[in-house]
Scaffold this active site. Structure first.
Site, PDB file in Angstrom:
ATOM      1  N   ASP A   1      57.654  39.675 -64.032  1.00 37.98           N
ATOM      2  CA  ASP A   1      58.032  38.635 -63.137  1.00 37.98           C
ATOM      3  C   ASP A   1      57.416  37.410 -62.554  1.00 37.98           C
ATOM      4  O   ASP A   1      56.393  36.887 -64.006  1.00 37.98           O
ATOM      5  CB  ASP A   1      57.345  39.327 -61.800  1.00 37.98           C
ATOM      6  CG  ASP A   1      58.336  40.935 -61.565  1.00 37.98           C
ATOM      7  OD1 ASP A   1      59.270  40.918 -61.998  1.00 37.98           O
ATOM      8  OD2 ASP A   1      58.093  41.590 -61.033  1.00 37.98           O
TER       9      ASP A   1
ATOM     10  N   CYS B   1      57.146  41.932 -57.283  1.00 34.87           N
ATOM     11  CA  CYS B   1      57.662  43.219 -56.096  1.00 34.87           C
ATOM     12  C   CYS B   1      57.194  42.549 -54.872  1.00 34.87           C
ATOM     13  O   CYS B   1      56.022  41.847 -53.860  1.00 34.87           O
ATOM     14  CB  CYS B   1      57.466  44.347 -56.943  1.00 34.87           C
ATOM     15  SG  CYS B   1      55.445  44.247 -57.175  1.00 34.87           S
TER      16      CYS B   1
ATOM     17  N   CYS C   1      50.026  42.932 -60.173  1.00 38.12           N
ATOM     18  CA  CYS C   1      50.493  42.348 -59.103  1.00 38.12           C
ATOM     19  C   CYS C   1      50.066  41.607 -58.522  1.00 38.12           C
ATOM     20  O   CYS C   1      50.780  40.063 -58.588  1.00 38.12           O
ATOM     21  CB  CYS C   1      51.659  43.352 -58.360  1.00 38.12           C
ATOM     22  SG  CYS C   1      52.380  44.265 -58.821  1.00 38.12           S
TER      23      CYS C   1
ATOM     24  N   CYS D   1      55.481  42.762 -66.577  1.00 34.01           N
ATOM     25  CA  CYS D   1      56.415  43.010 -65.993  1.00 34.01           C
ATOM     26  C   CYS D   1      57.299  41.876 -66.201  1.00 34.01           C
ATOM     27  O   CYS D   1      58.435  42.407 -65.586  1.00 34.01           O
ATOM     28  CB  CYS D   1      55.958  43.403 -64.044  1.00 34.01           C
ATOM     29  SG  CYS D   1      55.558  42.292 -63.560  1.00 34.01           S
TER      30      CYS D   1
HETATM   31 FE1  FES Z   1      56.236  42.546 -61.519  1.00 29.66          FE
HETATM   32 FE2  FES Z   1      54.418  43.636 -59.398  1.00 29.66          FE
HETATM   33  S1  FES Z   1      55.697  44.678 -61.030  1.00 29.66           S
HETATM   34  S2  FES Z   1      54.586  41.559 -59.735  1.00 29.66           S
END
Ligand code: FES
Length: 135
Positions: free
Chosen positions: A44, A68, A112, A42
């Site tokens: 992140d 998230c 995640c 993702c």
């Molecule tokens: Fe990126 Fe959960 S969608 S850490």
């Protein structure tokens, strides 16, 4: 309350509790172990800070994330699980143990939970290579 079913993702109550009121959030100025990792799925980012004493015990730990809700919940639990543990014990914690502690995550959010495990390992690696050696 809030609608947590957006995008058809259902979180259990423990997960909602953790990301609504996460533990160990924030930067740690006097950390001697910092690990930053990105999630390939993702994009992140997760950063973990630790204060590790001369006996190799994690006296304090905190995190910051652009992840998230699932990333926040897993980091909250993972950091709580390793606080007071030795670096060797912390290295053995897996994302599956963290997910189990949370009572499970939706399948599409399992990636995640890997962020916290990887950031813990990166922070301990930082300590072992950059801090411990200098002593
Ligand atoms: Fe990126 Fe959960 S969608 S850490």
């Amino acid at each position: 309350l809030f609608n947590y079913t957006r995008k058809k993702i259902m979180y259990n109550e423990r997960v909602i509790k953790e990301f609504s009121n996460p533990q160990n959030v924030g930067e740690m100025k006097d950390a001697n172990a910092v690990g930053t990792v990105g999630n390939a799925t993702c994009g992140d980012i997760m950063k973990i800070f630790m204060k590790i004493n001369d006996d190799g015990v994690i006296e304090d730990v905190s995190f910051q994330t652009f992840g998230c809700g699932a990333a926040i919940a897993t980091s909250s639990v993972a950091t709580s699980m390793i606080k007071g543990k030795t670096v060797d014990e912390a290295l053995k914690i897996t994302n599956q143990q963290v997910v189990d502690e949370l009572g499970g995550l939706p399948a599409q959010k399992l990636h995640c939970s890997v962020l916290a495990e990887e950031a813990i390992k990166a922070a301990i690696n930082d300590y072992l290579t950059n801090y411990k050696k200098q002593k």
